[in-house]
Design a protein around this motif. Structure first.
Motif, PDB file in Angstrom:
ATOM      1  N   LEU A  53       0.835  -1.199   0.000  1.00 42.66           N
ATOM      2  CA  LEU A  53       0.000   0.000   0.000  1.00 42.66           C
ATOM      3  C   LEU A  53       0.871   1.250   0.000  1.00 42.66           C
ATOM      4  N   ALA A  54       1.971   1.200   0.784  1.00 41.23           N
ATOM      5  CA  ALA A  54       2.857   2.356   0.847  1.00 41.23           C
ATOM      6  C   ALA A  54       3.514   2.605  -0.500  1.00 41.23           C
ATOM      7  N   LEU A  55       3.920   1.537  -1.198  1.00 42.95           N
ATOM      8  CA  LEU A  55       4.550   1.720  -2.505  1.00 42.95           C
ATOM      9  C   LEU A  55       3.564   2.331  -3.491  1.00 42.95           C
ATOM     10  N   GLY A  56       2.313   1.852  -3.455  1.00 35.67           N
ATOM     11  CA  GLY A  56       1.311   2.412  -4.351  1.00 35.67           C
ATOM     12  C   GLY A  56       1.093   3.885  -4.083  1.00 35.67           C
TER      13      GLY A  56
ATOM     14  N   VAL B 233       0.567  -8.644  -3.255  1.00 38.16           N
ATOM     15  CA  VAL B 233       1.120  -8.464  -4.597  1.00 38.16           C
ATOM     16  C   VAL B 233       0.090  -7.800  -5.505  1.00 38.16           C
ATOM     17  N   VAL B 234      -1.167  -8.254  -5.396  1.00 36.45           N
ATOM     18  CA  VAL B 234      -2.220  -7.671  -6.222  1.00 36.45           C
ATOM     19  C   VAL B 234      -2.405  -6.201  -5.884  1.00 36.45           C
ATOM     20  N   PHE B 235      -2.362  -5.866  -4.595  1.00 32.96           N
ATOM     21  CA  PHE B 235      -2.549  -4.461  -4.233  1.00 32.96           C
ATOM     22  C   PHE B 235      -1.375  -3.611  -4.702  1.00 32.96           C
TER      23      PHE B 235
ATOM     24  N   SER C 216      -1.439   4.855  -9.674  1.00 38.24           N
ATOM     25  CA  SER C 216      -0.506   5.982  -9.735  1.00 38.24           C
ATOM     26  C   SER C 216      -0.234   6.367 -11.179  1.00 38.24           C
ATOM     27  N   MET C 217      -0.088   5.355 -12.033  1.00 41.54           N
ATOM     28  CA  MET C 217       0.207   5.665 -13.431  1.00 41.54           C
ATOM     29  C   MET C 217      -1.004   6.309 -14.099  1.00 41.54           C
TER      30      MET C 217
ATOM     31  N   LEU D 218      10.759  -1.407  -4.822  1.00 36.60           N
ATOM     32  CA  LEU D 218       9.958  -2.359  -5.607  1.00 36.60           C
ATOM     33  C   LEU D 218      10.606  -3.738  -5.603  1.00 36.60           C
ATOM     34  N   TRP D 219      11.927  -3.736  -5.775  1.00 39.25           N
ATOM     35  CA  TRP D 219      12.628  -5.021  -5.788  1.00 39.25           C
ATOM     36  C   TRP D 219      12.805  -5.584  -4.385  1.00 39.25           C
ATOM     37  N   VAL D 220      12.895  -4.701  -3.405  1.00 36.38           N
ATOM     38  CA  VAL D 220      12.944  -5.197  -2.025  1.00 36.38           C
ATOM     39  C   VAL D 220      11.635  -5.927  -1.708  1.00 36.38           C
TER      40      VAL D 220
END
Lengths: 524, 167
Positions: free
Chosen positions: A22-25, A90-92, A100-101, B17-19
């Motif tokens: 979630l944080a990465l998204g 992974v899906v999230f 984001s894109m 992302l890779w982590v």
């Protein structure tokens, strides 16, 4: 002996991965605005239809995103505690990258697709939660084989209806209800997977055994093959009318693969590949748009105007290079349809090869987890259904990402969980719910495993092999084997009926064996 | 924002992302073989199955969920192993099991008597009773001689079929 393997729940790991995803998204979303304007994103406004509007400062969107993720995760843990811990995070992550894109592309064209997609995500997550809470056991779907077939066919046919159907970008694959348009083929994908799985579980023995051999390939009797052929022919005819190559390919691939997995006969795969070849040649000869697709695949630079989409995607990849331009710093909006079909090109431009490969690896991880569960499944319906769903998912990603990167001719499909598109999102979340239900059923500890040592399960027919009778073995006289003393798991027997019922009665260590009833061997 | 910061954030995002993928790999690695526990520790087989060995993986005390489940009234009967495995029935006041047509649960099993056993509701829970069957009814590997309580932690064996009740 008295040990069972219990897959771990991994609740902690799953929660941590979910937060990370979630944080990465959310990070992608914030980075777009930071990179473009050196400021946090603009106010968040969501308009549904006409009139209804939600809005607030930029972090409202992020809070909603985290809340949705937390609800989805919580519902899954509550209803399916043994479900695979990794698939949902992974899906999230994929979904967050996609959102984001889409937001980034919104900055170029001034639309508010990201908010609309967020609204669809709410619907999709609701549908997912409904599946997770109500279904519980995927085997309940097995009862309605022909209903599923019918539903799949109706869904496939519905865009051809005069009022409901709508033609868009040259393909008649949409139905329109009120302000929303929907692509029913996305749902049909799941429904037909269930139908094929339920049907093949019933008929696979007949399909594999009965029939005649022709040209080295065993063909089943026509009456066994009938329903599948009808379904397949229907979908094929319909899809040729609707001019949607990608979906045709998807259904045909699903059909061939499930037949192959169910019957374990490579001849089906060979036959299927042959038919794809024939289909390709026929399509090339008779349909203009197939020829266009092929020429823009092989020689895109021969016609700049017509192949603009493919060419600008190529330039985007080149411009992105290994590490990409960074969120919001490239020009992926130059590619037409960058939000739906060509979102892989946009990701490739702004995240580079490393980012795009990471996305593909994430897809592969989902597929691998589902296939692993299919392997571990002890009942044929779950096995076939999990394999079918994993395959249709993998094939969709392969066809669209392959098309965008010019590995294959381009066919219009959405990238699951990433592309813009409500029907795609909702149906993929339904698929996710089904998959996680199967993983929960497969991974939860089974009482029967623990009992396998004590309880018999002779296979169903009465004429099967009985273990040898020992008359004067080392343990003295043994009576006629009590059904409760012979150990064998039902799964083993189902796969290999020739296996002796118990390792203890293996002929190799039975010098005192007098009679073997099973195949009339001489006494030793 | 300075270009250096933009560059740093770009690489940081890719690295994270890779982590993430690396973490996924680590979870898969530890998840690959599951956790081996003695069979006595799994919830379904009853206490009579084997000498309970103390296991480090799990304390002897049943978990909170298991105790709560044991208190609640079961609602469904499921065939967990046998020819009709997976079949689930809703439990009513009483349920007769056997091969004859007047039984509510007709088992397709050669070792089952015509009227084999009966499951009925009492105020405290469900009880199971053998109806004078030829091959006997086994609750947790013990042959039934008198009606016995049937809780979700028990496994009932009739012929070659295993049955459990679910809450």
């Amino acid at each position: 002996m008295s040990e069972v393997v219990v897959p771990r729940k991994r609740t902690g790991a799953s929660a941590a991965m979910m937060l990370f995803a979630l944080a990465l998204g959310a990070g992608g979303y914030v980075l777009v605005a930071l990179n473009q304007n050196a400021a946090f994103p603009a106010d968040w406004v969501m308009t549904i239809g006409a009139g209804i509007q939600f809005g607030g400062p930029w972090f409202v969107g992020i809070v909603a995103w985290f809340a949705l993720g937390a609800i989805t995760w919580g519902v899954t843990r509550w209803r399916l505690p043994y479900a695979d811990p990794l698939i949902l995070p992974v899906v999230f992550l994929l979904n967050g990258l996609g959102l984001s894109m889409i937001y980034r592309l919104d900055q170029a064209d001034g639309l508010r697709s990201a908010e609309l997609q967020m609204f669809w995500l709410v619907l999709a997550v609701s549908a997912y939660c409904a599946v997770v809470m109500l279904l519980r056991d995927h085997r309940r779907l097995q009862r309605y084989t022909y209903v599923w077939f019918l539903a799949g066919l109706i869904l496939l046919l519905s865009p051809l209806l005069p009022v409901l159907g709508k033609e868009n970008h040259g393909a008649r694959i949409w139905i329109e209800v009120g302000p929303f348009s929907f692509q029913p083929a996305e749902i049909a994908k799941i429904v037909l997977s269930v139908a094929f799985a339920a049907y093949l579980v019933e008929k696979r023995d007949v399909l594999a055994m009965a029939g005649r051999r022709f040209a080295g390939i065993d063909f089943p009797r026509p009456r066994d093959l009938g329903p599948i052929l009808i379904a397949w022919g229907f979908s094929l005819v319909v899809l040729v009318f609707q001019k949607d190559l990608g979906t045709t390919l998807l259904f045909f691939g699903l059909f061939v693969m499930m037949l192959y997995v169910a019957t374990e006969r490579p001849s089906w795969a060979i036959l299927g590949f042959g038919m794809v070849g024939v289909l390709g040649v026929l399509g090339y000869l008779f349909f203009d748009h197939v020829q266009t697709r092929f020429s823009s695949w092989l020689n895109p630079f021969s016609d700049y105007d017509r192949n603009l989409q493919v060419i600008s995607a190529q330039f985007g990849f080149a411009w992105g290079g290994l590490f990409g331009t960074g969120w919001g710093m490239g020009r992926p909006y130059l590619t037409p349809l960058a939000k739906n079909d060509f979102i892989a090109a946009a990701l490739g431009e702004e995240l580079g090869l490393f980012g795009l490969v990471a996305v593909i690896v994430l897809f592969a991880l989902v597929v691998a987890r589902v296939l692993k569960v299919a392997l571990a499944s002890r009942e044929p319906f779950g096995k076939l259904l999990a394999t079918g769903l994993a395959f249709v998912f993998a094939l969709q990603v392969f066809v669209i990402v392959g098309g965008v990167t010019r590995l294959l001719p381009l066919t219009g499909l959405t990238t699951p969980f990433v592309s813009q598109g409500g029907s795609s999102l909702v149906s993929n979340y339904l698929l996710l719910g089904l998959i996680l239900t199967i993983t929960h059923q497969v991974r939860r500890p089974q009482a029967e495993q623990a009992d396998a040592g004590q309880v018999v399960s002779l296979s169903s027919d009465a004429t099967q092999a009985l273990p040898a009778i020992r008359t004067h073995g080392p343990s003295g006289v043994e009576p006629r084997p009590d059904p409760a003393s012979v150990a064998s798991s039902p799964a083993e027997q189902a796969h290999d009926p020739a296996t002796p019922a118990s390792p203890a009665h293996d002929p190799a260590d039975a010098p005192t064996q007098v009679v073997r009833r099973d195949n009339g061997e001489e006494p030793r | 924002m300075s270009e250096l910061l933009v560059l740093g954030l770009k690489f940081a995002f890719l690295a994270l992302l890779w982590v993430f993928i690396w973490f996924v790999g680590a979870v898969i690695r530890s998840d690959l073989f599951g956790r081996r526990v003695p069979a006595t520790d799994t919830p379904a087989p009853g206490p009579a199955m084997a000498a309970p060995e103390p296991s480090p993986a799990r304390p002897q005390k049943p978990s909170w969920g298991a105790r709560r489940a044991a208190k609640r009234m079961p609602t469904a009967l499921r065939i967990s192993q046998g020819k009709q495995a997976g079949l689930t029935m809703t439990l009513g006041d009483q349920l007769k099991i056997g091969r004859s047509a007047d039984c509510q649960l007709i088992l397709d099993d050669d070792y089952v008597s015509t009227r084999h056993a009966r499951i009925y509701r009492t105020t405290t829970g469900y009880m199971v009773e053998d109806l004078g069957s030829t091959n006997g009814t086994y609750l947790n590997q013990e042959r039934l001689s008198a009606p016995a309580p049937f809780t979700p932690s028990d496994t009932l064996r009739i012929g070659r079929t295993l049955l459990i009740v679910e809450v």
